[in-house]
Design an enzyme around this catalytic site. Structure first.
Site, PDB file in Angstrom:
ATOM      1  CE  LYS A  77      36.494  41.683  36.510  1.00  0.00           C
ATOM      2  NZ  LYS A  77      35.153  41.061  36.421  1.00  0.00           N
ATOM      3  CG  ASP A 122      38.700  42.906  41.802  1.00  0.00           C
ATOM      4  OD1 ASP A 122      38.529  43.123  40.582  1.00  0.00           O
ATOM      5  OD2 ASP A 122      37.883  42.271  42.495  1.00  0.00           O
TER       6      ASP A 122
END
Length: 353
Positions: A77, A122
């Site tokens: 990611k 995040d």
């Protein structure tokens, strides 16, 4: 130098050493990260779609729409967020939700983003409600509301922001509020990698790290990597150590087998704790069902680690299942551990996932 000065000096020195080790580890990890979509292995459908969205945004000379990255830890990611910035030719600012404590923390970053830049958050599911409210307006109107003054004299000032792309990443999509998730124009689900994709990643990493590794060893290592590139790269570094100290420097199938045995990892990619979880459910709770909290206490593992790291892979590989009453092992888990199964496991008992 007195005692207190000596202790302070030692503390500073240990902090510097610790920081240097961490920076070196981060540097090694960053070297292996692909910089562009063409170098990103696997996730072909996701890459194809992202390539279209990026090209269209570049041709319109607009920032990419806000992007939501969903997937288990270690699947790329953060790497994808950097790739999006590189593909758009934009700078990127990175942070994590737990690091944002007060609205002024988020406001400080948002007021310093540049036109067309990428802002990466995040673990966005851990964002505090007050920060979410601020982010709603920033994502939709590219403005933030800021309160000036206190009490009766307080007033709200709306501050304009440059147009930017927010990239949010999460391992728990269900924990992200609906108002926030609905504001992302692009949603990318990152799946576990198959063995062929992992083999390509390992081959690329070995070339970058200048590690000699046999093709059969690559396949064997891919099989033990839990479908996760981060784990594959970590294991490759450890096998490089085994090959250097106990061999001629080349990672062979024999080195992989020996290294996996030393690390407690089997051919299914299961670690000692994975097998401990399955054995605990079978021996302590007659195969289940057992609740996650009870199981986490029994195996001495944090419930977050149990649910985010161990369970997804055990469920994917068919060793574990979730039911309304708790976790249950399958016949495959009994066979793996060599324990005779005396229960009738044909009844699914309302599997949730």
């Amino acid at each position: 130098m007195d005692t207190h000065e000596s202790e302070l000096h030692d503390l500073i020195q240990s902090s510097v050493v610790s920081t240097s080790f961490q920076q070196e580890a981060d540097k090694q990890e960053n070297i292996l990260r692909p910089k562009m979509l063409k170098d990103f292995q696997g996730q072909q459908r996701l890459k194809d779609n992202l390539a279209v969205f990026v090209q269209a945004a570049r041709e319109r000379k607009e920032p990419l729409d806000h992007t939501f990255l969903i997937g288990p830890p270690g699947l790329g990611k953060t790497t994808l967020a950097s790739i999006i910035a590189n593909e758009m030719g934009a700078e990127i600012r990175m942070t994590s939700a737990p690091a944002l404590d007060k609205p002024k923390d988020l406001a400080g970053i948002l007021t310093n983003v540049t036109e067309g830049s990428v802002f990466f958050i995040d673990e966005i599911h851990r964002l505090k409600p007050a920060l979410e409210e601020m982010l709603y307006i920033a994502m939709e109107d590219f403005e933030i509301d800021w309160v000036i003054g206190q009490g009766p004299a307080a007033r709200t000032m709306r501050i304009p922001l440059p147009k930017f792309t927010l990239v949010g990443a999460t391992t728990k999509a269900g924990s992200v509020s609906s108002p926030l998730s609905s504001r992302f124009g692009i949603t990318c689900h990152i799946e576990f990698y198959n063995e062929q994709e992992l083999a390509s990643i390992i081959a690329r990493s070995a070339q970058i790290m200048d590690v000699q590794i046999d093709k059969k060893a690559i396949v064997q290592l891919a099989r033990c990597s839990r479908g996760t590139p981060r784990i594959a790269n970590r294991l490759l570094r450890r096998l490089r150590d085994f090959a250097m100290v106990m061999g001629d420097g080349t990672v062979t199938v024999a080195v992989v087998d020996h290294g996996m045995e030393r690390l407690g990892i089997d051919n299914n990619g299961l670690e000692t704790q994975d097998r401990n979880i399955l054995r605990t459910i079978i021996e302590f709770y007659d195969g289940g069902p057992v609740g996650a909290e009870t199981l986490s206490i029994s195996v001495g593992e944090a419930i977050e680690s149990l649910e985010d790291f161990y369970e997804p892979y055990l469920i994917q590989k068919g060793f574990l299942k979730r039911t309304p009453r708790g976790r249950m092992t399958t016949k495959k888990a009994y066979d793996l551990l060599g324990i005779p199964c005396k229960r009738n496991l044909d009844d699914n008992q309302g599997i949730l996932f």
